[in-house]
Design an enzyme around this catalytic site. Structure first.
Site, PDB file in Angstrom:
ATOM      1  N   PRO A  10       0.800  -1.230   0.000  1.00 36.98           N
ATOM      2  CG  PRO A  10      -0.001  -1.003   2.179  1.00 36.98           C
ATOM      3  CD  PRO A  10       0.629  -1.995   1.243  1.00 36.98           C
ATOM      4  CG  ASN A  11      -0.040   4.236   1.411  1.00 41.13           C
ATOM      5  OD1 ASN A  11      -1.070   4.765   0.987  1.00 41.13           O
ATOM      6  ND2 ASN A  11       0.023   3.667   2.601  1.00 41.13           N
ATOM      7  NE  ARG A  18       4.117   6.529   1.542  1.00 47.01           N
ATOM      8  CZ  ARG A  18       4.445   5.314   1.914  1.00 47.01           C
ATOM      9  NH1 ARG A  18       4.913   4.438   1.038  1.00 47.01           N
ATOM     10  NH2 ARG A  18       4.303   4.960   3.166  1.00 47.01           N
ATOM     11  CE1 TYR A  23       9.209   4.794   2.316  1.00 45.70           C
ATOM     12  CE2 TYR A  23       7.708   6.665   2.514  1.00 45.70           C
ATOM     13  CZ  TYR A  23       8.223   5.483   3.009  1.00 45.70           C
ATOM     14  OH  TYR A  23       7.747   4.980   4.201  1.00 45.70           O
ATOM     15  CG  ASN A  74       8.428  -2.082  -0.073  1.00 52.08           C
ATOM     16  OD1 ASN A  74       7.922  -2.233   1.048  1.00 52.08           O
ATOM     17  ND2 ASN A  74       9.022  -0.957  -0.432  1.00 52.08           N
ATOM     18  CB  ALA A  77       1.659  -0.030   6.127  1.00 53.72           C
ATOM     19  CG  HIS A  80       5.666  -2.362   9.938  1.00 56.91           C
ATOM     20  ND1 HIS A  80       6.986  -2.742   9.945  1.00 56.91           N
ATOM     21  CD2 HIS A  80       5.571  -1.349   9.017  1.00 56.91           C
ATOM     22  CE1 HIS A  80       7.669  -1.987   9.075  1.00 56.91           C
ATOM     23  NE2 HIS A  80       6.818  -1.138   8.507  1.00 56.91           N
ATOM     24  CG  ASP A  87      -0.621 -17.217   8.148  1.00 51.61           C
ATOM     25  OD1 ASP A  87       0.497 -17.398   8.664  1.00 51.61           O
ATOM     26  OD2 ASP A  87      -1.670 -17.127   8.817  1.00 51.61           O
ATOM     27  CD  GLU A  98      10.925  -7.740   5.112  1.00 49.91           C
ATOM     28  OE1 GLU A  98      11.319  -8.840   5.594  1.00 49.91           O
ATOM     29  OE2 GLU A  98      10.468  -6.824   5.818  1.00 49.91           O
ATOM     30  CG  HIS A 100      11.335  -2.543   4.172  1.00 51.63           C
ATOM     31  ND1 HIS A 100       9.970  -2.444   4.138  1.00 51.63           N
ATOM     32  CD2 HIS A 100      11.622  -3.746   4.697  1.00 51.63           C
ATOM     33  CE1 HIS A 100       9.444  -3.554   4.639  1.00 51.63           C
ATOM     34  NE2 HIS A 100      10.432  -4.361   4.986  1.00 51.63           N
ATOM     35  CB  ILE A 101      12.317   2.623  -0.318  1.00 50.35           C
ATOM     36  CG1 ILE A 101      11.709   1.856  -1.509  1.00 50.35           C
ATOM     37  CG2 ILE A 101      13.017   3.886  -0.776  1.00 50.35           C
ATOM     38  CD1 ILE A 101      10.500   2.524  -2.139  1.00 50.35           C
ATOM     39  CB  SER A 102      12.820   4.171   4.506  1.00 54.55           C
ATOM     40  OG  SER A 102      11.835   3.317   5.063  1.00 54.55           O
ATOM     41  NE  ARG A 107      10.569   5.892   8.059  1.00 53.56           N
ATOM     42  CZ  ARG A 107       9.595   5.712   7.174  1.00 53.56           C
ATOM     43  NH1 ARG A 107       9.680   4.701   6.307  1.00 53.56           N
ATOM     44  NH2 ARG A 107       8.547   6.508   7.152  1.00 53.56           N
ATOM     45  NE  ARG A 111       7.521   4.112   9.707  1.00 51.84           N
ATOM     46  CZ  ARG A 111       6.394   4.235   8.995  1.00 51.84           C
ATOM     47  NH1 ARG A 111       6.020   3.300   8.167  1.00 51.84           N
ATOM     48  NH2 ARG A 111       5.649   5.327   9.123  1.00 51.84           N
TER      49      ARG A 111
END
Ligand code: DQA
Length: 145
Positions: A10-11, A18, A23, A74, A77, A80, A87, A98, A100-102, A107, A111
């Site tokens: 999402p996002n 954003r 990001y 990725n 949200a 977390h 599952d 996996e 993550h950009i950040s 943070r 997170r």
């Protein structure tokens, strides 16, 4: 030809607009185009992004009947929060990286926990969008054996 599916949660459709200080300026479309043209030799990429958890889970379920050799995800949200996503990823039993950009460890405290990391082959965080290319390289090495 190994097939790899790149999943974004999402996002991430808002990449480039954003929180660009976190990001970066690159749009998701442009990221996908760049990844597609620079994929490790012989790797076939496909992409999926959704803001709906059920849609993401159903896309992962499709891999039962139409498998791929690897996944880059990725989970955004859902990293977390989502036992359901975890599952589904366990159910399809496909090597995954996996991304993550950040740097999620530098943070907010919430997170720092990921429902995905312990079922991943590797976790890449804080490398910006280059993390996706690193993930493909990691999968490529793994798939070559
Ligand atoms: C993110 C980090 C997550 O904590 C956040 O919810 C995102 C993006 C990243 O790429 O850095 O949406 O996964």
């Amino acid at each position: 030809m190994p097939k790899v599916l790149i999943l974004n949660g999402p996002n991430l459709n808002l990449l480039g607009r954003r929180e660009p200080d976190i990001y970066g300026p690159t749009k998701l479309d442009d990221l996908e185009t760049t990844l597609g043209s620079n994929a490790p030799q012989g790797m076939e990429l496909s992409f999926f992004q959704t803001n709906h958890e059920g849609e993401m889970i159903e896309r992962i379920h499709q891999l039962m009947d139409t498998p791929v050799e690897g996944i880059v995800i990725n989970p955004a949200a859902w990293t977390h929060t989502s036992v359901a996503l975890r599952d589904a990823l366990i159910a399809i039993n496909t090597p995954l990286v996996e991304v993550h950009i950040s740097n999620i460890h530098a943070r907010d405290a919430f997170r720092r926990h990921s429902y995905v990391s312990d079922i991943a082959l590797a976790v890449i965080a804080g490398c910006g969008i280059q993390g996706y290319a690193f993930a493909l390289e990691t999968l490529n090495q793994k798939l070559k054996g």
